[in-house]
Enzyme design. Structure first.
Site, PDB file in Angstrom:
ATOM      1  N   LEU A  43       0.845  -1.188   0.000  1.00 15.79           N
ATOM      2  CA  LEU A  43       0.000   0.000   0.000  1.00 15.79           C
ATOM      3  C   LEU A  43       0.892   1.253   0.000  1.00 15.79           C
ATOM      4  O   LEU A  43       0.716   2.164  -0.803  1.00 15.79           O
ATOM      5  CB  LEU A  43      -0.925   0.002   1.232  1.00 15.79           C
ATOM      6  CG  LEU A  43      -1.721   1.286   1.500  1.00 15.79           C
ATOM      7  CD1 LEU A  43      -2.764   1.534   0.415  1.00 15.79           C
ATOM      8  CD2 LEU A  43      -2.423   1.217   2.866  1.00 15.79           C
ATOM      9  N   GLY A  45       1.864   7.458   2.645  1.00 13.24           N
ATOM     10  CA  GLY A  45       1.917   6.573   3.804  1.00 13.24           C
ATOM     11  C   GLY A  45       0.550   6.572   4.441  1.00 13.24           C
ATOM     12  O   GLY A  45      -0.369   5.878   4.008  1.00 13.24           O
ATOM     13  N   GLU A  88       1.769  -0.370   9.905  1.00 20.19           N
ATOM     14  CA  GLU A  88       0.327  -0.663   9.857  1.00 20.19           C
ATOM     15  C   GLU A  88      -0.495   0.363  10.638  1.00 20.19           C
ATOM     16  O   GLU A  88      -1.386   0.028  11.414  1.00 20.19           O
ATOM     17  CB  GLU A  88       0.059  -2.096  10.325  1.00 20.19           C
ATOM     18  CG  GLU A  88       0.570  -3.087   9.298  1.00 20.19           C
ATOM     19  CD  GLU A  88       0.129  -4.507   9.576  1.00 20.19           C
ATOM     20  OE1 GLU A  88      -1.051  -4.692   9.919  1.00 20.19           O
ATOM     21  OE2 GLU A  88       0.948  -5.407   9.404  1.00 20.19           O
TER      22      GLU A  88
END
Lengths: 266, 380
Positions: free
Chosen positions: B125, B131, B363
């Site tokens: 991703l 980010g 994450e």
């Protein structure tokens, strides 16, 4: 022909953790985790190796103990055994090795058909190494103890084993059905497998009573046991030995002599 | 309220704890020092079905639950955060979205290899300019007949250098922002795909963190994961579950740090007394243990929500936030309790403190978790 194997296993307190109450001489069991007896894990592993080679092999693990010993069977099934049978009955509680082997022999008779019985050499809580050989005697089976290497013939009728001795080993060939007790040199037990753990069907673990195995109640339990534990104690740790040094055999002998004389041994 | 684990969950802990003790702990310091990805450990985790715990057996998963998976990650992280990162990214970020959003064909094609651990998974991703702000994606996917043509790059990808299968986000319609993102399944053998630079990190040295490069990469149309334009949802749902994984990692790391500190304090003597006999260090141990206990219940609750079908976005964000900050608190204090020995690599606590920091970042940073939590509370 599908192999049928019986593995005898015992749930024991983890002796790395356990302590003995110095006043009463009994084991302090509170908060001590229970584990699958070390040598029994080797016994199961050898059976599982046969199952790896012959996938239609059927492995039954048997044990005797209180209802919570079912946990041991869950562990054995998660390692790959097919079925677990726990003999759990107040009538067999407090059995010594003679009475225990009477009860376990009755369980195996009830199972009936088998090719090999694997057991551990001894349990780490009692260290007697008697139950395996007694089962073999009571079932009238050939037996080898202290098995460090195992091989089954292609026709599955004979096994060749190495029996560990203090100063070497014996190679022994015997016919099936037979009873073998295993030591840690035999193999490296595998871990439980997570998929096998979640795949355990409730009916794969059976709890039998003394009545289920039709054992003579006069031959099992505390009352029927010819031996009892007189006292348990932690042996006093031995002091470190002394190494005698010297550059030549003569000097070594001299130094040894000086040491022995100094202690008034000679 | 029942705080009892199930028999299976207890046994998962027993099994993985033994595995971590024998297979993970002995090499943890070395693979950190050598920056070496522990391929042999991944193989062993696969052998014992640790790589596919919360997936059904029809896909060669272990048929377990999310809490069991969380416990497994926790036990591995007690000994080595890098190894737990490999497991967590593989399970939560690659296998899970394919299981949850994949078509029957995609599931049949990819899940058996992933759940059994024959193949390793990763998730893409993050980009250099995207980010926390996922909508800033520059990677583009353009439909060309029966194929998608993907161009762009990803960075900071866990398992990047060793994964076989990737779940990758790309913009299919820039004008729609988050609603223009789509998810794709990429295989490492796809033409036009390559692994870029490997990052040199502060911690988790044994985990592979790389760039992914897509240069006119053509993949079949059926590699679209979920609907076109729904990639942001795929990513966010995946990260909700992923946060339970990271929270479990942080919890395990904190527990491991506490254990090793207790051992040290019972050995180390100063002024004729063991460190554990001084009240100040003993009180720090009490604080560590209390925070760990609080983190544990947040983590287990989030996993339980996931298992029970209860919305777990907020519990997962709280668990990740608190467990990560607990890991940082515990390891920092633990280094202090070790004194000079805490600062040298001879003791595991030095590695543990370096490793802990990442749990507050990847994450979803701690700030993102606070954003998720606060906006849910304030906008009710």
């Amino acid at each position: 022909m599908a192999l049928k194997i019986v593995v005898c296993a015992k749930q024991v307190p983890d002796t790395n953790v356990i302590k003995i109450n110095p006043k009463t001489g009994t084991l302090i069991r509170e908060g001590v985790p229970s584990i699958l007896n070390n040598d029994d894990a080797n016994a199961l592993e050898e059976a599982l190796k046969l199952k790896d080679k012959y996938p239609d092999t059927f492995i039954t693990v048997i044990s005797m103990g209180p209802p919570q010993a079912k946990d041991l069977l869950i562990e054995c099934l998660a390692m790959g055994a097919d079925e677990g049978i726990l003999l759990s009955d107040r009538a067999v509680g407090g059995s010594d090795t003679w009475a225990t082997s009477n009860a376990l022999a009755a369980v195996i008779r009830k199972i009936g058909d088998f090719d090999i019985i694997f057991g551990g050499r001894q349990a780490i809580d009692g260290d007697t190494a008697q139950v395996g050989p007694q089962i073999a005697e009571k079932l009238n089976l050939p037996q080898v103890t202290y098995v460090q290497k195992f091989e089954l013939s292609d026709d599955m009728k004979t096994v060749t084993v190495e029996r560990n001795m203090e100063d070497g080993y014996e190679v022994i060939k015997l016919q099936t059905p037979c009873m073998l007790t295993c030591i840690k040199e035999l193999n490296e037990p595998r871990y439980m497998s997570i998929d096998k753990l979640f795949g355990i069907k409730p009916e794969a673990i059976k709890v039998w009573s003394a009545a289920d195995v039709e054992v003579d109640l006069n031959t099992v339990g505390l009352e029927a046991s010819p031996t009892n534990v007189f006292r348990s104690f932690t042996p006093a740790p031995k002091g470190k030995g002394i190494t005698v040094a010297g550059d030549s055999p003569k000097e070594l002998a001299d130094n040894l002599l000086i040491g022995l004389k100094g202690k008034h041994v000679i | 309220m029942d705080f009892q684990l199930t028999k299976e969950q207890e046994f998962v802990r027993k099994m993985v704890s033994k595995f971590a003790e024998n297979e993970v702990d002995p090499i943890a310091a070395d693979i950190d020092k050598e920056h070496r990805f522990p391929e042999e450990t991944v193989e062993k985790m696969a052998k014992y079905h640790i790589m596919g715990i919360p997936f059904p057996t029809e896909y060669e998963g272990a048929g377990g639950d999310c809490l069991s998976y969380a416990i497994a990650v926790e036990e591995i992280a007690k000994k080595c955060l890098s190894t737990s990162t490999i497991l967590s990214a593989h399970t939560s970020l690659c296998t899970w979205p394919i299981y949850n959003f994949g078509t029957d064909e995609q599931k049949a094609k990819y899940l058996p290899d992933l759940c059994s651990g024959r193949k390793l998974g990763a998730f893409g991703l993050t980009e250099s300019g995207a980010g926390t702000d996922a909508a800033g994606q520059q990677t583009k996917a353009v439909k060309d007949g029966d194929e998608w043509v993907i161009n762009g790059s990803k960075c900071f990808i866990t398992n990047g250098g060793y994964a076989d299968i990737f779940v990758v986000m790309a913009m299919t319609d820039k004008s729609k922002g988050n609603r223009g993102i789509s998810a794709f399944i990429v295989e490492k053998t796809d033409k036009g795909f390559s692994v870029g630079k490997t990052e040199d990190k502060m911690g988790i040295h044994a985990s592979s963190t790389t760039e992914l490069l897509f240069e006119n990469m053509r993949i079949p149309a059926d590699r679209l994961l979920g609907e076109e334009g729904k990639g942001f949802k795929v990513a966010m749902n995946t990260l909700d579950g992923g946060r339970v994984g990271i929270a479990s990692q942080a919890l395990g790391l904190a527990e491991g740090a506490l254990e090793t500190t207790i051992t040290y304090m019972n050995q180390r003597k100063q002024f004729g007394k063991k460190l554990s006999q001084f009240q100040y260090p003993a009180f720090i141990i009490a604080d560590m243990a209390t925070r760990i206990e609080a983190a544990r219940y947040l983590v287990y609750y989030a996993a339980w929500c996931e298992d029970s079908g209860v919305p777990h976005m907020i519990p997962a964000a709280m668990a990740k936030l608190y467990a990560a900050e607990t890991a940082m608190f515990v390891t920092t204090k633990a280094v202090q309790l070790h004194g000079g020995y805490g600062y040298i690599a001879d003791y595991p606590i030095e590695r543990m403190m370096r490793d802990a920091k990442i749990t507050e970042i990847y994450e979803g940073t701690s700030e993102v978790q606070r954003l998720v939590i606060s906006s849910n509370i304030l906008n009710k």
